[in-house]
Scaffold this active site. Structure first.
Site, PDB file in Angstrom:
ATOM      1  N   HIS A 129      -9.054   0.348  -0.879  1.00  0.00           N
ATOM      2  CA  HIS A 129      -9.991   0.792   0.027  1.00  0.00           C
ATOM      3  C   HIS A 129     -10.595   1.869  -0.222  1.00  0.00           C
ATOM      4  O   HIS A 129      -9.752   3.057  -0.516  1.00  0.00           O
ATOM      5  CB  HIS A 129      -8.895   1.308   1.183  1.00  0.00           C
ATOM      6  CG  HIS A 129      -8.170   0.189   1.650  1.00  0.00           C
ATOM      7  ND1 HIS A 129      -7.199   0.570   2.694  1.00  0.00           N
ATOM      8  CD2 HIS A 129      -8.976  -1.301   2.421  1.00  0.00           C
ATOM      9  CE1 HIS A 129      -6.657  -0.876   3.563  1.00  0.00           C
ATOM     10  NE2 HIS A 129      -8.005  -1.181   2.931  1.00  0.00           N
ATOM     11  N   GLU A 174     -12.188   0.916   5.117  1.00  0.00           N
ATOM     12  CA  GLU A 174     -11.394   0.941   5.946  1.00  0.00           C
ATOM     13  C   GLU A 174     -11.841   2.995   6.335  1.00  0.00           C
ATOM     14  O   GLU A 174     -10.678   3.516   5.296  1.00  0.00           O
ATOM     15  CB  GLU A 174      -9.534   1.159   5.416  1.00  0.00           C
ATOM     16  CG  GLU A 174      -8.914   0.773   6.897  1.00  0.00           C
ATOM     17  CD  GLU A 174      -7.311   1.201   6.458  1.00  0.00           C
ATOM     18  OE1 GLU A 174      -6.818  -0.125   6.592  1.00  0.00           O
ATOM     19  OE2 GLU A 174      -7.549   1.763   5.646  1.00  0.00           O
ATOM     20  N   HIS A 177      -5.602   7.763   0.862  1.00  0.00           N
ATOM     21  CA  HIS A 177      -4.396   8.136   0.412  1.00  0.00           C
ATOM     22  C   HIS A 177      -4.165   8.728  -1.253  1.00  0.00           C
ATOM     23  O   HIS A 177      -3.053  10.006  -1.052  1.00  0.00           O
ATOM     24  CB  HIS A 177      -3.166   7.581   0.417  1.00  0.00           C
ATOM     25  CG  HIS A 177      -3.320   6.135   1.544  1.00  0.00           C
ATOM     26  ND1 HIS A 177      -2.990   7.206   3.268  1.00  0.00           N
ATOM     27  CD2 HIS A 177      -3.685   5.328   2.418  1.00  0.00           C
ATOM     28  CE1 HIS A 177      -2.350   6.933   3.776  1.00  0.00           C
ATOM     29  NE2 HIS A 177      -3.073   5.415   3.917  1.00  0.00           N
ATOM     30  N   GLU A 199       3.004   9.967   5.829  1.00  0.00           N
ATOM     31  CA  GLU A 199       2.749   8.767   6.877  1.00  0.00           C
ATOM     32  C   GLU A 199       4.081   7.562   6.164  1.00  0.00           C
ATOM     33  O   GLU A 199       4.776   6.777   6.941  1.00  0.00           O
ATOM     34  CB  GLU A 199       1.655   7.846   6.265  1.00  0.00           C
ATOM     35  CG  GLU A 199       0.316   8.083   7.677  1.00  0.00           C
ATOM     36  CD  GLU A 199      -0.457   7.325   7.062  1.00  0.00           C
ATOM     37  OE1 GLU A 199      -0.853   6.347   7.197  1.00  0.00           O
ATOM     38  OE2 GLU A 199      -1.909   8.133   6.836  1.00  0.00           O
ATOM     39  N   GLU A 213       0.580  -1.221   0.049  1.00  0.00           N
ATOM     40  CA  GLU A 213      -0.072  -0.150  -0.044  1.00  0.00           C
ATOM     41  C   GLU A 213       0.898   1.468   0.230  1.00  0.00           C
ATOM     42  O   GLU A 213       1.237   1.487   0.990  1.00  0.00           O
ATOM     43  CB  GLU A 213      -0.742   0.229   1.318  1.00  0.00           C
ATOM     44  CG  GLU A 213      -1.828   0.880   1.121  1.00  0.00           C
ATOM     45  CD  GLU A 213      -2.478   1.341   2.301  1.00  0.00           C
ATOM     46  OE1 GLU A 213      -3.763   1.697   2.796  1.00  0.00           O
ATOM     47  OE2 GLU A 213      -2.522  -0.059   3.054  1.00  0.00           O
TER      48      GLU A 213
END
Length: 278
Positions: free
Chosen positions: A219, A254, A196, A166, A160
């Site tokens: 996701h 998610e 993201h 992050e 991912e």
């Protein structure tokens, strides 16, 4: 609640360890309750986030899956970082080996229930004593091993790309796909997380089309990581892109359980319903 017609393989996230209680997972707590909630809302699968490969017996997962007729879409490895502080790009060799062992054992666990494992936060980042080149070499080694191990169970491994806050390794789908090809990493697919992607991609739909053959999991989240339809993401071009690339994997929620878990679950399925016959 009853199942809504959908052409998609829908999944919802279940998290069982308290260290991730504030994380973007719809249902938190026991698997028994999570499975029951998932099937009541009408999802076809669950995505599991467990404390580790020994947290729950394989037999318990299989029994719940059979009881509720729910597939296991994927198993997250995030506890490796969140609970155990492990990273594949840690400057300490011993910690890197612990991370690889944790990931390997998660793949064996998930493989026994026919599910792929996700690598997200455990990928780590470069910086300080770790150059980008070194971090990517370590990541490539780990992904080569992960892909080969997952292949033993005839499932892919899922990598991912995360947003820039992050990780500084890979943030965009096409760049990650090109790197996987360059490194000749096999049996590894990309997880395309729309939250993201909202931060990093110029055009989410175009990015999905470009990386099409590499996309292995979705996701499904709106711009603020809540249920689709509560932010400013337009799902229509994304669905069109997924159809264009012939995507046949899971679309998994998610997301934060806001305003509450049941509302988030219901809104997720409602956001897909308009495309059921398109």
């Amino acid at each position: 609640m009853s199942r809504a017609p959908s052409p998609f393989r829908t999944a919802v996230t279940l998290c069982t360890f308290p260290e991730a209680a504030s994380g973007p997972f719809v249902f938190h707590g026991t698997l028994e309750v999570g499975f029951a909630k998932a099937v009541a809302h009408g999802f076809g699968a669950v995505e599991l986030f467990l404390a580790g490969p020994d947290a729950v017996p394989v037999e318990e997962i299989v029994a719940l899956s059979d009881q509720h007729q729910l597939a296991i879409a994927a198993v997250g490895s995030g506890a490796g970082m969140v609970k155990h502080g492990l990273s594949l790009t840690d400057p300490d060799a011993g910690q890197r080996e612990k991370a690889r062992t944790f990931l390997r054992e998660m793949i064996h666990f998930a493989g026994k229930i026919g599910a792929p494992v996700i690598l997200g936060s455990m990928q780590g980042k470069s910086g300080g004593a770790v150059s980008r080149e070194q971090a990517l070499d370590w990541l490539a080694e780990a992904l080569h091993e992960a892909g080969a191990t997952a292949a033993e169970y005839h499932v892919p491994f899922l990598y991912e790309p995360l947003n820039r806050y992050e990780t500084n390794l890979f943030n965009r789908q096409a760049i990650a796909a090109a790197w996987l090809a360059e490194r000749e990493i096999t049996n590894v697919k990309l997880l395309a997380d729309l939250f993201h992607m909202n931060i990093e991609e110029d055009d989410i739909a175009a990015a999905l089309v470009t990386a099409g053959p590499w996309i292995g999991h979705i996701h499904w989240a709106d711009s603020q990581r809540r249920a689709m339809g509560t932010g400013h993401t337009d799902p229509a071009p994304i669905i069109a892109a997924l159809r264009q690339i012939g995507y046949a994997g899971h679309i998994s929620a998610e997301i934060f359980p806001q305003p509450d878990a049941d509302a988030a679950a219901s809104q997720t399925l409602a956001s897909l319903r308009p495309f059921a016959t398109v």
